[in-house]
Motif scaffolding. Structure first.
Motif, PDB file in Angstrom:
ATOM      1  N   LEU A 208       0.646  -1.162  -0.127  1.00 24.31           N
ATOM      2  CA  LEU A 208      -0.070   0.108  -0.699  1.00 24.31           C
ATOM      3  C   LEU A 208       0.665   0.761  -0.090  1.00 24.31           C
ATOM      4  CD1 LEU A 208      -3.076  -0.931   2.232  1.00 24.31           C
ATOM      5  CD2 LEU A 208      -3.500  -1.032  -0.194  1.00 24.31           C
ATOM      6  N   ASN A 209       2.605   0.822  -0.175  1.00 28.02           N
ATOM      7  CA  ASN A 209       2.873   2.288  -0.474  1.00 28.02           C
ATOM      8  C   ASN A 209       2.846   2.791  -1.457  1.00 28.02           C
ATOM      9  OD1 ASN A 209       4.832   4.109   0.178  1.00 28.02           O
ATOM     10  ND2 ASN A 209       6.750   2.491  -0.074  1.00 28.02           N
ATOM     11  N   LEU A 210       1.264   3.687  -2.137  1.00 28.23           N
ATOM     12  CA  LEU A 210       1.128   4.242  -3.119  1.00 28.23           C
ATOM     13  C   LEU A 210       0.949   5.369  -2.932  1.00 28.23           C
ATOM     14  CD1 LEU A 210      -1.685   1.797  -3.848  1.00 28.23           C
ATOM     15  CD2 LEU A 210       0.495   1.768  -4.647  1.00 28.23           C
ATOM     16  N   ALA A 211       1.960   6.356  -3.450  1.00 25.24           N
ATOM     17  CA  ALA A 211       2.080   7.527  -4.215  1.00 25.24           C
ATOM     18  C   ALA A 211       1.543   8.735  -4.656  1.00 25.24           C
ATOM     19  CB  ALA A 211       3.387   8.173  -2.841  1.00 25.24           C
ATOM     20  N   PHE A 212       1.471   9.852  -5.054  1.00 22.28           N
ATOM     21  CA  PHE A 212       1.383  10.267  -6.860  1.00 22.28           C
ATOM     22  C   PHE A 212       0.553  10.168  -7.166  1.00 22.28           C
ATOM     23  CE2 PHE A 212       6.017  10.940  -4.285  1.00 22.28           C
ATOM     24  CZ  PHE A 212       5.981  12.230  -4.412  1.00 22.28           C
ATOM     25  N   ALA A 213       1.740   8.925  -7.891  1.00 23.62           N
ATOM     26  CA  ALA A 213       0.276   9.167  -9.080  1.00 23.62           C
ATOM     27  C   ALA A 213      -1.066   8.013  -8.729  1.00 23.62           C
ATOM     28  CB  ALA A 213       1.065   8.373 -10.069  1.00 23.62           C
ATOM     29  N   ALA A 214      -0.609   6.578  -8.049  1.00 22.23           N
ATOM     30  CA  ALA A 214      -1.583   6.025  -7.174  1.00 22.23           C
ATOM     31  C   ALA A 214      -1.917   6.624  -5.219  1.00 22.23           C
ATOM     32  CB  ALA A 214      -1.208   4.662  -6.928  1.00 22.23           C
ATOM     33  N   GLY A 215      -2.035   7.555  -5.576  1.00 26.61           N
ATOM     34  CA  GLY A 215      -2.283   8.787  -4.075  1.00 26.61           C
ATOM     35  C   GLY A 215      -4.137   7.982  -3.903  1.00 26.61           C
ATOM     36  N   LEU A 216      -4.631   8.436  -4.477  1.00 23.13           N
ATOM     37  CA  LEU A 216      -6.057   8.579  -4.455  1.00 23.13           C
ATOM     38  C   LEU A 216      -6.618   7.109  -4.379  1.00 23.13           C
ATOM     39  CD1 LEU A 216      -7.030  11.617  -6.557  1.00 23.13           C
ATOM     40  CD2 LEU A 216      -7.138  11.828  -5.306  1.00 23.13           C
ATOM     41  N   TRP A 217      -6.230   6.597  -4.920  1.00 25.16           N
ATOM     42  CA  TRP A 217      -6.771   4.879  -4.699  1.00 25.16           C
ATOM     43  C   TRP A 217      -6.090   4.630  -3.443  1.00 25.16           C
ATOM     44  CZ3 TRP A 217      -9.277   1.983  -8.316  1.00 25.16           C
ATOM     45  CH2 TRP A 217      -9.003   3.075  -9.503  1.00 25.16           C
ATOM     46  N   ARG A 218      -5.388   5.025  -2.692  1.00 23.46           N
ATOM     47  CA  ARG A 218      -5.010   4.405  -0.785  1.00 23.46           C
ATOM     48  C   ARG A 218      -5.959   6.168   0.571  1.00 23.46           C
ATOM     49  NH1 ARG A 218       1.498   5.548   0.781  1.00 23.46           N
ATOM     50  NH2 ARG A 218       1.018   5.045   3.110  1.00 23.46           N
ATOM     51  N   LEU A 219      -6.269   6.753  -0.612  1.00 27.58           N
ATOM     52  CA  LEU A 219      -6.999   8.016   0.097  1.00 27.58           C
ATOM     53  C   LEU A 219      -8.010   7.512   0.780  1.00 27.58           C
ATOM     54  CD1 LEU A 219      -7.373  10.577   1.891  1.00 27.58           C
ATOM     55  CD2 LEU A 219      -7.932  11.014  -0.509  1.00 27.58           C
ATOM     56  N   ILE A 220      -9.028   7.733  -0.888  1.00 31.36           N
ATOM     57  CA  ILE A 220     -10.909   7.517  -0.769  1.00 31.36           C
ATOM     58  C   ILE A 220     -11.532   6.055  -0.288  1.00 31.36           C
ATOM     59  CG2 ILE A 220     -12.770   7.053  -2.098  1.00 31.36           C
ATOM     60  CD1 ILE A 220     -10.897  10.131  -1.829  1.00 31.36           C
ATOM     61  N   PRO A 221     -10.649   4.842  -0.391  1.00 32.30           N
ATOM     62  CA  PRO A 221     -11.418   3.852   0.727  1.00 32.30           C
ATOM     63  C   PRO A 221     -10.999   4.444   2.715  1.00 32.30           C
ATOM     64  CG  PRO A 221      -9.722   2.644  -0.360  1.00 32.30           C
ATOM     65  CD  PRO A 221      -9.743   4.592  -1.158  1.00 32.30           C
ATOM     66  N   GLU A 222     -10.028   4.442   2.700  1.00 28.08           N
ATOM     67  CA  GLU A 222      -9.495   4.876   4.183  1.00 28.08           C
ATOM     68  C   GLU A 222     -10.023   6.128   4.978  1.00 28.08           C
ATOM     69  OE1 GLU A 222      -4.943   2.563   3.581  1.00 28.08           O
ATOM     70  OE2 GLU A 222      -5.226   4.906   3.983  1.00 28.08           O
ATOM     71  N   PHE A 223     -10.325   7.591   3.991  1.00 31.91           N
ATOM     72  CA  PHE A 223     -10.986   8.317   4.238  1.00 31.91           C
ATOM     73  C   PHE A 223     -12.443   7.940   4.922  1.00 31.91           C
ATOM     74  CE2 PHE A 223     -13.244  13.065   3.704  1.00 31.91           C
ATOM     75  CZ  PHE A 223     -12.133  13.227   4.458  1.00 31.91           C
ATOM     76  N   LEU A 224     -13.060   7.179   3.945  1.00 29.09           N
ATOM     77  CA  LEU A 224     -13.960   6.540   3.976  1.00 29.09           C
ATOM     78  C   LEU A 224     -14.284   5.943   5.950  1.00 29.09           C
ATOM     79  CD1 LEU A 224     -15.650   5.665   0.393  1.00 29.09           C
ATOM     80  CD2 LEU A 224     -16.542   7.452   2.491  1.00 29.09           C
ATOM     81  N   ALA A 225     -13.675   4.769   5.685  1.00 32.47           N
ATOM     82  CA  ALA A 225     -13.445   4.275   6.428  1.00 32.47           C
ATOM     83  C   ALA A 225     -13.268   5.307   7.828  1.00 32.47           C
ATOM     84  CB  ALA A 225     -12.286   3.323   6.387  1.00 32.47           C
TER      85      ALA A 225
END
Length: 385
Positions: A208-225
């Motif tokens: 899950l070390n996703l940053a820059f180009a893939a950062g939104l994939w990491r943020l959205i589900p965690e933000f909703l959680a």
């Protein structure tokens, strides 16, 4: 019952822990001290998961603090939908920008000054590709984490701030949808989030070390959680289950973090924060107790997080100039980088973050329409975030 719920002290302390976790991870990239930590090495090498803690915490705190975007309670006699007026949206975005942008801009300008001074002295940065004009413009507009940038440009930790800004822009819509449906839907969403994270983890190469180009994939589900915690906490807060969730989450976080299972570590983070929030919602004393030093570090955490890359650049350049290797002088490198980070963080908090937030509060208060009478004392207070 108490007349007023306590401050979110535990969550503020968690901010300090998450920032420290990320910092230690980046320190280890230079010093490789995790090789001597045995089973605990995985916790250090996966310290980037502190960002996931911030993402969950952001959704939680915004949902707790900003209830002006909630859908009407359908049990009320007059439950007609009245969308939040434009002024509410502008105040919300103004507060969020005042929270993140001044420090972000200050770190960009500091780096620009450091590069200009280095150029005048004939000192080139170690990674000049980080400091392009296009990336500077993306950073100015806080869009570098929206899939536009594929490299750690300028103040590279700010990719997560850019990504969170996208979450802030979407928050009013998310809040409306979550509060329009009953709590059962929120509970189902909390359950679904983790299989979704599992799919992201799998397709990203078991990380899950996703940053820059893939950062939104990491943020959205965690933000909703994080947001759904607020919706479902009150249903269980008055039971003693919070302690079990908190302890279970902390144990899972340590164990699964050491085993380097990122998606399971996210579950541990969520359980830990959920247990603490249920404890708060039940109006119990802080689980960590009153810890003024840790509370201060929590308040300092954003500036600390935004400062360590500058301190890292300066420390690396100093060692290059002296012809030293960080791995040969581990203690000195760690001491210099840590000291510089704290100095920059304290200066940024005292001279940028706090004055900017006070000015924004005055400005937004002047433009705000007449407010309704204060809510009853039993409602939740505003958080520090």
């Amino acid at each position: 019952m108490m007349s007023q719920k306590p401050e979110l002290t535990d969550l503020t302390i968690c901010r300090a822990a998450f920032a420290a976790w990320v910092f230690v991870y980046h320190l280890d990239l230079h010093l490789h001290f995790s090789a001597w930590l045995g089973p605990a090495a995985g916790l250090v090498r996966h310290g980037y998961m502190g960002v996931d803690g911030f993402f969950i915490l952001s959704g939680l705190v915004l949902m707790h603090t900003h209830q002006e975007f909630n859908a009407p309670n359908m049990d009320q006699v007059d439950a007609r939908f009245r969308p939040a007026p434009p002024q509410a949206w502008l105040r919300f975005y103004g507060k969020r920008l005042a929270r993140i942008y001044p420090v972000h801009l200050a770190t960009l300008l500091i780096l620009l000054a450091v590069l200009a001074l280095g150029g005048a002295l004939g000192i080139a940065p170690q990674s000049p590709q980080r400091f392009g004009l296009g990336s500077f413009v993306e950073n100015l507009f806080l869009v570098q984490g929206w899939g536009l940038d594929h490299f750690g440009a300028w103040n590279y930790p700010a990719w997560s701030v850019s990504t969170e800004w996208a979450g802030y822009l979407l928050f009013p819509l998310f809040a409306l949808l979550l509060t329009y449906w009953d709590r059962g839907v929120s509970l189902q969403l909390a359950i679904v989030v983790f299989p979704v994270m599992g799919l992201i983890y799998y397709f990203a190469g078991e990380t899950l070390n996703l940053a820059f180009a893939a950062g939104l994939w990491r943020l959205i589900p965690e933000f909703l959680a994080g947001m759904v915690m607020v919706r479902i906490a009150s249903a269980a807060a008055d039971y003693d289950v919070w302690r079990r969730v908190f302890i279970g989450g902390g144990a899972a976080l340590i164990l699964l973090g050491a085993l380097t299972v990122d998606v399971a570590t996210v579950l541990g983070l969520w359980m830990l924060l959920f247990g603490l929030y249920m404890q708060y919602d039940a109006q119990r004393p802080p689980a960590f107790g009153r810890r003024p030093a840790l509370h201060f570090l929590g308040l300092l955490s954003y500036c600390f997080y935004m400062s360590f890359a500058i301190a890292e650049l300066l420390t690396v350049q100093l060692f290059r100039h002296l012809g030293w290797q960080p791995t040969d002088e581990k203690a000195l490198f760690a001491l210099i980088m840590t000291g510089l980070t704290f100095i920059l963080a304290i200066l940024l908090r005292g001279f940028v973050e706090q004055p900017a937030r006070r000015a924004a509060n005055r400005w937004l208060a002047e433009d705000a329409p007449a407010q309704a009478p204060p809510p009853p004392a039993t409602e939740k207070p505003q958080s520090l975030f």
